[in-house]
Design a protein around this motif. Structure first.
Motif, PDB file in Angstrom:
ATOM      1  N   GLU A  13       0.839  -1.202   0.000  1.00 25.56           N
ATOM      2  CA  GLU A  13       0.000   0.000   0.000  1.00 25.56           C
ATOM      3  C   GLU A  13       0.875   1.254   0.000  1.00 25.56           C
ATOM      4  O   GLU A  13       0.577   2.230  -0.693  1.00 25.56           O
ATOM      5  CB  GLU A  13      -0.939   0.013   1.203  1.00 25.56           C
ATOM      6  CG  GLU A  13      -1.872   1.202   1.179  1.00 25.56           C
ATOM      7  CD  GLU A  13      -2.748   1.329   2.407  1.00 25.56           C
ATOM      8  OE1 GLU A  13      -3.549   2.282   2.437  1.00 25.56           O
ATOM      9  OE2 GLU A  13      -2.642   0.513   3.339  1.00 25.56           O
ATOM     10  N   LEU A  47      -3.941   5.129   1.836  1.00 23.54           N
ATOM     11  CA  LEU A  47      -4.538   5.812   0.682  1.00 23.54           C
ATOM     12  C   LEU A  47      -5.585   6.821   1.125  1.00 23.54           C
ATOM     13  O   LEU A  47      -5.612   7.953   0.644  1.00 23.54           O
ATOM     14  CB  LEU A  47      -5.193   4.810  -0.270  1.00 23.54           C
ATOM     15  CG  LEU A  47      -4.283   3.951  -1.118  1.00 23.54           C
ATOM     16  CD1 LEU A  47      -5.110   3.064  -2.034  1.00 23.54           C
ATOM     17  CD2 LEU A  47      -3.343   4.787  -1.939  1.00 23.54           C
ATOM     18  N   SER A  48      -6.462   6.408   2.011  1.00 18.61           N
ATOM     19  CA  SER A  48      -7.543   7.307   2.429  1.00 18.61           C
ATOM     20  C   SER A  48      -7.021   8.444   3.300  1.00 18.61           C
ATOM     21  O   SER A  48      -7.674   9.462   3.438  1.00 18.61           O
ATOM     22  CB  SER A  48      -8.644   6.533   3.137  1.00 18.61           C
ATOM     23  OG  SER A  48      -8.116   5.817   4.231  1.00 18.61           O
ATOM     24  N   ASP A  95      -4.309  10.119   2.526  1.00 17.22           N
ATOM     25  CA  ASP A  95      -3.466  10.946   1.670  1.00 17.22           C
ATOM     26  C   ASP A  95      -3.841  12.414   1.832  1.00 17.22           C
ATOM     27  O   ASP A  95      -5.004  12.781   1.730  1.00 17.22           O
ATOM     28  CB  ASP A  95      -3.646  10.527   0.205  1.00 17.22           C
ATOM     29  CG  ASP A  95      -3.006  11.511  -0.753  1.00 17.22           C
ATOM     30  OD1 ASP A  95      -1.783  11.696  -0.667  1.00 17.22           O
ATOM     31  OD2 ASP A  95      -3.730  12.110  -1.568  1.00 17.22           O
ATOM     32  N   ARG A 140      -7.090  10.032  -5.921  1.00 19.98           N
ATOM     33  CA  ARG A 140      -8.556  10.032  -5.906  1.00 19.98           C
ATOM     34  C   ARG A 140      -8.997   8.577  -5.933  1.00 19.98           C
ATOM     35  O   ARG A 140      -8.475   7.785  -6.710  1.00 19.98           O
ATOM     36  CB  ARG A 140      -9.113  10.782  -7.101  1.00 19.98           C
ATOM     37  CG  ARG A 140      -8.709  12.250  -7.107  1.00 19.98           C
ATOM     38  CD  ARG A 140      -9.494  12.968  -8.149  1.00 19.98           C
ATOM     39  NE  ARG A 140     -10.811  13.252  -7.620  1.00 19.98           N
ATOM     40  CZ  ARG A 140     -11.272  14.472  -7.372  1.00 19.98           C
ATOM     41  NH1 ARG A 140     -10.530  15.495  -7.618  1.00 19.98           N
ATOM     42  NH2 ARG A 140     -12.483  14.641  -6.911  1.00 19.98           N
ATOM     43  N   ILE A 141      -9.957   8.241  -5.095  1.00 16.72           N
ATOM     44  CA  ILE A 141     -10.415   6.862  -4.984  1.00 16.72           C
ATOM     45  C   ILE A 141     -11.818   6.743  -5.576  1.00 16.72           C
ATOM     46  O   ILE A 141     -12.698   7.562  -5.276  1.00 16.72           O
ATOM     47  CB  ILE A 141     -10.398   6.401  -3.512  1.00 16.72           C
ATOM     48  CG1 ILE A 141      -8.967   6.465  -2.970  1.00 16.72           C
ATOM     49  CG2 ILE A 141     -10.956   4.982  -3.381  1.00 16.72           C
ATOM     50  CD1 ILE A 141      -8.831   6.159  -1.502  1.00 16.72           C
TER      51      ILE A 141
END
Length: 106
Positions: free
Chosen positions: A58, A82-83, A85, A91-92
């Motif tokens: 990750e 990631l979340s 960031d 962008r997810i």
């Protein structure tokens, strides 16, 4: 880990398969560099074929966001790095279709 590259209306999509662990981060980083050299703009990273990842895997995805990166296909996979960031480069999206639709209108 295995990867594949496709292009959708000029948007490069890197599809990952298997498991992204610490031992695979150099291959992943090489794949990202290869894809970025062949496409312009935002890179879409499709994780829907990924069976799992380690914390190192990750972290490699986060490091790949030196320029805009769209990540899709997380499914129920936790992604605290990631979340969390704060660069605004990641962008997810829930799936590839959503990511491509957004990029087509951006």
């Amino acid at each position: 880990m295995r990867w594949d590259f496709t292009e959708h209306d000029g948007v490069g999509v890197l599809h990952l398969f298997g498991f992204l662990g610490g031992q695979d981060t150099h291959r992943f980083e090489g794949a990202v560099d290869w894809v970025r050299s062949r496409s312009n703009g935002t890179l879409v990273l499709d994780l829907s074929g990924l069976l799992g990842w380690s914390e190192e895997g990750e972290a490699a995805v986060v490091r790949a966001a030196q320029s805009p990166l769209a990540v899709c296909g997380l499914l129920d996979r936790p992604a605290p790095l990631l979340s969390g960031d704060t660069s605004g480069l990641i962008r997810i999206y829930p799936d590839l279709r959503s990511a491509l639709a957004y990029l087509a209108t951006a």
